[in-house]
Design an enzyme around this catalytic site. Sequence first.
Site, PDB file in Angstrom:
ATOM      1  CG  ASP A 110      -1.788   1.247   1.332  1.00  0.00           C
ATOM      2  OD1 ASP A 110      -2.461   1.572   0.332  1.00  0.00           O
ATOM      3  OD2 ASP A 110      -1.800   1.918   2.378  1.00  0.00           O
ATOM      4  CB  SER A 111       0.147   4.796  -0.632  1.00  0.00           C
ATOM      5  OG  SER A 111      -0.929   4.941   0.278  1.00  0.00           O
ATOM      6  CB  CYS A 151      -3.038   0.722  -2.517  1.00  0.00           C
ATOM      7  SG  CYS A 151      -2.995   2.488  -2.845  1.00  0.00           S
ATOM      8  CD  GLU A 161       0.617   6.512   5.928  1.00  0.00           C
ATOM      9  OE1 GLU A 161       1.847   6.524   6.085  1.00  0.00           O
ATOM     10  OE2 GLU A 161      -0.031   5.484   5.639  1.00  0.00           O
ATOM     11  CB  CYS A 174      -9.151   5.238   0.574  1.00  0.00           C
ATOM     12  SG  CYS A 174      -7.514   5.538   1.287  1.00  0.00           S
ATOM     13  CG  HIS A 182      -4.680   5.116   4.463  1.00  0.00           C
ATOM     14  ND1 HIS A 182      -4.210   4.624   3.272  1.00  0.00           N
ATOM     15  CD2 HIS A 182      -3.581   5.499   5.178  1.00  0.00           C
ATOM     16  CE1 HIS A 182      -2.887   4.702   3.267  1.00  0.00           C
ATOM     17  NE2 HIS A 182      -2.480   5.230   4.400  1.00  0.00           N
TER      18      HIS A 182
HETATM   19  N1  DGL Z   1      -4.671   3.491   0.790  1.00  0.00           N
HETATM   20  C1  DGL Z   1      -4.761   3.978  -0.533  1.00  0.00           C
HETATM   21  C2  DGL Z   1      -6.052   3.574  -1.226  1.00  0.00           C
HETATM   22  O1  DGL Z   1      -6.624   2.562  -0.905  1.00  0.00           O
HETATM   23  C3  DGL Z   1      -4.414   5.398  -0.861  1.00  0.00           C
HETATM   24  C4  DGL Z   1      -3.931   6.347   0.153  1.00  0.00           C
HETATM   25  C5  DGL Z   1      -3.098   7.457  -0.427  1.00  0.00           C
HETATM   26  O2  DGL Z   1      -3.646   8.445  -0.928  1.00  0.00           O
HETATM   27  O3  DGL Z   1      -1.886   7.285  -0.398  1.00  0.00           O
HETATM   28  O4  DGL Z   1      -6.513   4.235  -2.126  1.00  0.00           O
END
Ligand code: DGL
Length: 265
Positions: free
Chosen positions: A21-22, A85, A163, A194, A196
């Site tokens: 993931d990011s 992600c 984060e 997302c 997160h």
């Molecule tokens: N967790 C990521 C997603 O599912 C993206 C988060 C980011 O913008 O880095 O889209």
Amino acid sequence: MAPRTAGETMYCKEDHIAVFDSGVGGISVLRQLYRLLPGEQFVYYGDSANAPYGARSTDEVRRLALSAAKKIMECHQIKALVVACNTATAAAIDDLRSTYPELIVIGIEPALKVAADSFPEGRVGIMATDVTLREEKLNRLIGLFPACDVEKIHAPGLVELVEAGKGNSPEADALLRPVLSPYAGKIDALVLGCTHYPFAAKSIRRILGPKIMLADGGEGTARETKRRLAEAKLLRKGTGGVIWKNSLDDPRMIRLSQNLLSQDW
Ligand code: DGL
């Protein structure tokens, strides 16, 4: 270790499953994978040094995702790559699959089907990053559920809070209140598009009410990973575990990652 390429591929059960993931968001997928595949060894790679991906150009996200996959494969023998992600999946899944044609590459997409199955003619919000919301892939997905009234919702800044370990916090409430209050009592379900965002579920429920249905793609992605590994006869039975990697190389990110994995949900 050189990444294995087509022609020299012999995957084995003992190889790792890489989850990428990011940043720490993909841990919301890892926890489902871990529950469903307790005998597997995972490598979790969070690219927190480059997060958020969601505000970048599609080309940048593609480049970052390919480079993260390469880094993982330089250090670990893997039998599957789970792109945990939505943003990287929207931007780079085709490139990842064509770069590693023999590897099992699983992507994630907003769980609109889960919401639409419960509310076929309902009003559904999809909250996701700018990249995910603008990519054609999402419009195609929405087109599969014509009876649903779908609203795209941006939540800039929420990834950064997660984060920082503040997904469930007064700061998250303050950020989300103006974004979500207009939908309180007006949508049947909110798709967390997302990875997160599940870590902000408590904040979201404080604003939309405890009964709102929240749908995320973690469980579906874990089921698909299991199905693909079983099909390839690559399921491992043994002692499971996670190797933690983060591009920030900061022990605090590893501690946060471990805390998020053990958090109740
Ligand atoms: N967790 C990521 C997603 O599912 C993206 C988060 C980011 O913008 O880095 O889209």
